[in-house]
Design an enzyme around this catalytic site. Structure first.
Site, PDB file in Angstrom:
ATOM      1  N   ASP A 291      -5.404  -0.368  -1.152  1.00 52.91           N
ATOM      2  CA  ASP A 291      -6.290  -1.378  -2.620  1.00 52.91           C
ATOM      3  C   ASP A 291      -7.386  -2.189  -1.378  1.00 52.91           C
ATOM      4  O   ASP A 291      -8.048  -2.632  -0.197  1.00 52.91           O
ATOM      5  CB  ASP A 291      -6.010  -2.435  -3.059  1.00 52.91           C
ATOM      6  CG  ASP A 291      -6.109  -3.322  -2.077  1.00 52.91           C
ATOM      7  OD1 ASP A 291      -4.702  -3.138  -0.597  1.00 52.91           O
ATOM      8  OD2 ASP A 291      -5.871  -4.078  -1.964  1.00 52.91           O
TER       9      ASP A 291
ATOM     10  N   GLY B 192       1.017  -1.163  -0.139  1.00 57.90           N
ATOM     11  CA  GLY B 192      -0.239   0.290  -0.174  1.00 57.90           C
ATOM     12  C   GLY B 192       0.803   1.079   0.236  1.00 57.90           C
ATOM     13  O   GLY B 192       0.501   2.049  -0.235  1.00 57.90           O
TER      14      GLY B 192
ATOM     15  N   PHE C 204     -13.188   2.605   5.567  1.00 64.11           N
ATOM     16  CA  PHE C 204     -12.082   1.740   4.687  1.00 64.11           C
ATOM     17  C   PHE C 204     -12.221   2.690   3.718  1.00 64.11           C
ATOM     18  O   PHE C 204     -12.947   2.797   2.879  1.00 64.11           O
ATOM     19  CB  PHE C 204     -12.792   0.307   4.404  1.00 64.11           C
ATOM     20  CG  PHE C 204     -11.633  -0.524   3.476  1.00 64.11           C
ATOM     21  CD1 PHE C 204     -10.999  -1.547   4.539  1.00 64.11           C
ATOM     22  CD2 PHE C 204     -11.314  -0.412   2.283  1.00 64.11           C
ATOM     23  CE1 PHE C 204      -9.111  -2.085   3.989  1.00 64.11           C
ATOM     24  CE2 PHE C 204     -10.320  -1.944   1.638  1.00 64.11           C
ATOM     25  CZ  PHE C 204      -9.864  -1.989   2.265  1.00 64.11           C
ATOM     26  N   VAL C 205     -10.586   2.458   3.152  1.00 62.56           N
ATOM     27  CA  VAL C 205     -10.085   3.999   2.224  1.00 62.56           C
ATOM     28  C   VAL C 205      -9.556   2.904   1.156  1.00 62.56           C
ATOM     29  O   VAL C 205      -8.854   1.963   1.391  1.00 62.56           O
ATOM     30  CB  VAL C 205      -9.593   4.994   2.826  1.00 62.56           C
ATOM     31  CG1 VAL C 205     -10.469   5.708   3.793  1.00 62.56           C
ATOM     32  CG2 VAL C 205      -8.128   4.651   3.793  1.00 62.56           C
TER      33      VAL C 205
ATOM     34  N   ASP D   6      -4.802   1.801  11.177  1.00 66.82           N
ATOM     35  CA  ASP D   6      -5.781   0.597  11.370  1.00 66.82           C
ATOM     36  C   ASP D   6      -5.943   0.477  13.303  1.00 66.82           C
ATOM     37  O   ASP D   6      -6.080   0.895  13.953  1.00 66.82           O
ATOM     38  CB  ASP D   6      -5.954   0.180  10.785  1.00 66.82           C
ATOM     39  CG  ASP D   6      -7.570  -0.143  10.427  1.00 66.82           C
ATOM     40  OD1 ASP D   6      -8.667   0.622  11.096  1.00 66.82           O
ATOM     41  OD2 ASP D   6      -8.162  -1.827  10.271  1.00 66.82           O
TER      42      ASP D   6
ATOM     43  N   LYS E  55      -6.058   6.520  11.453  1.00 68.67           N
ATOM     44  CA  LYS E  55      -7.943   6.232  11.567  1.00 68.67           C
ATOM     45  C   LYS E  55      -8.020   6.565  13.007  1.00 68.67           C
ATOM     46  O   LYS E  55      -6.965   6.111  14.166  1.00 68.67           O
ATOM     47  CB  LYS E  55      -8.267   4.707  10.846  1.00 68.67           C
ATOM     48  CG  LYS E  55      -8.132   4.472   9.488  1.00 68.67           C
ATOM     49  CD  LYS E  55      -9.001   3.680   9.566  1.00 68.67           C
ATOM     50  CE  LYS E  55      -8.648   3.062   8.203  1.00 68.67           C
ATOM     51  NZ  LYS E  55      -9.207   1.374   7.359  1.00 68.67           N
TER      52      LYS E  55
HETATM   53  P1  IMP Z   1      -3.412  -2.315  11.302  1.00 67.76           P
HETATM   54  O1  IMP Z   1      -2.034  -3.507  11.513  1.00 67.76           O
HETATM   55  O2  IMP Z   1      -4.893  -3.046  11.669  1.00 67.76           O
HETATM   56  O3  IMP Z   1      -3.366  -1.527  11.503  1.00 67.76           O
HETATM   57  O4  IMP Z   1      -3.526  -2.626   9.302  1.00 67.76           O
HETATM   58  C1  IMP Z   1      -2.516  -1.966   8.755  1.00 67.76           C
HETATM   59  C2  IMP Z   1      -2.697  -2.264   7.119  1.00 67.76           C
HETATM   60  O5  IMP Z   1      -4.162  -2.919   7.001  1.00 67.76           O
HETATM   61  C3  IMP Z   1      -2.382  -1.158   5.998  1.00 67.76           C
HETATM   62  O6  IMP Z   1      -1.050  -1.429   5.755  1.00 67.76           O
HETATM   63  C4  IMP Z   1      -3.571  -1.457   4.797  1.00 67.76           C
HETATM   64  O7  IMP Z   1      -2.351  -2.505   4.129  1.00 67.76           O
HETATM   65  C5  IMP Z   1      -4.563  -2.398   5.917  1.00 67.76           C
HETATM   66  N1  IMP Z   1      -5.042  -1.564   5.550  1.00 67.76           N
HETATM   67  C6  IMP Z   1      -5.988  -1.007   6.711  1.00 67.76           C
HETATM   68  N2  IMP Z   1      -6.845  -0.380   6.933  1.00 67.76           N
HETATM   69  C7  IMP Z   1      -7.114   0.181   5.337  1.00 67.76           C
HETATM   70  C8  IMP Z   1      -7.716   0.605   5.043  1.00 67.76           C
HETATM   71  O8  IMP Z   1      -9.092   1.387   5.236  1.00 67.76           O
HETATM   72  N3  IMP Z   1      -7.770   0.488   2.956  1.00 67.76           N
HETATM   73  C9  IMP Z   1      -6.976  -0.431   2.246  1.00 67.76           C
HETATM   74  N4  IMP Z   1      -5.945  -1.061   3.597  1.00 67.76           N
HETATM   75  C10 IMP Z   1      -6.152  -0.989   4.961  1.00 67.76           C
HETATM   76 MG    MG Z   2      -4.818  -4.245   1.120  1.00 68.95          MG
END
Ligand code: IMP
Ligand code: MG
Length: 187
Positions: A164, A50, A157-158, A108, A136
């Protein structure tokens, strides 16, 4: 630019426009540049996939000596969170004694960055900072405090600007709120 329903260039409601992204990246680069004047190169470590578009814009604005490396982490299928998979060999990254900047596109739950930070700290960098384009507004499941945050966004979700949904929509030049009803790939 108002979003037109069905507009193929802008199918989703903007969360951050291309202009807002550009200003945000410029500010992040200026902040990081002030903290890392050199002369030793900063090791910029991007979390694939991403981060690609954000990282490409960020490093071209960073006015300091740097090197770019990547590692790969994934935790999502579509819009659903799964187990974190790390499929890169951290041993091959030259981290010990280096100033490292870990860069991800969005925080996230915080699980990805918290885990990566633990793994990288074991490799004894001289310093380790974290930069995210988006944070977020939500509770974290893992404690992690990025040093540089581009923008706080709602807990939706973005997609776009590298982000993606099932490998789609990374190419949008802005960040939009994903809406399955407006997704021409699935409808
Ligand atoms: P975390 O471990 O929950 O903080 O998530 C981080 C990873 O989840 C990011 O590096 C993204 O690859 C993916 N991710 C989290 N939220 C989104 C979103 O809204 N859109 C797309 N990918 C996301
Ligand atoms: Mg992804």
């Amino acid at each position: 630019m108002p979003s037109q329903p069905g507009d193929p260039r802008q199918p989703f409601e903007p969360v951050l426009s291309a202009e807002q992204i550009e200003r945000t990246v410029a500010r992040l680069a200026a902040d990081i540049g002030q903290e890392h004047p050199g002369p030793e190169p900063l090791l910029v470590l991007g979390v694939l996939k991403g981060v690609v578009i954000f990282l490409a814009d960020l490093v071209r604005r960073l006015p300091v000596p740097l090197e770019v490396e990547f590692l790969r982490a994934s935790s999502y299928t579509g819009q659903s969170r799964g187990d974190l998979a790390l499929d890169d060999d951290l041993d091959e990254l030259p981290i010990e004694g280096r100033r490292v900047l870990l860069v991800d596109c969005v925080m996230d739950t915080g699980r990805t960055l918290a885990r990566l930070r633990r793994l990288l700290e074991r490799r004894r960098p001289a310093s380790l900072e974290i930069c995210v384009l988006l944070s977020k507004r939500r509770e974290r499941e893992a404690p992690v405090e990025p040093d540089y945050v581009g923008a706080e966004v709602p807990d939706v979700f973005v997609v776009g600007y590298g982000l993606d949904c099932n490998s789609r929509w990374r190419h949008l030049p802005y960040l939009g709120r994903y809406d399955p009803a407006a997704d021409r790939y699935t409808s």
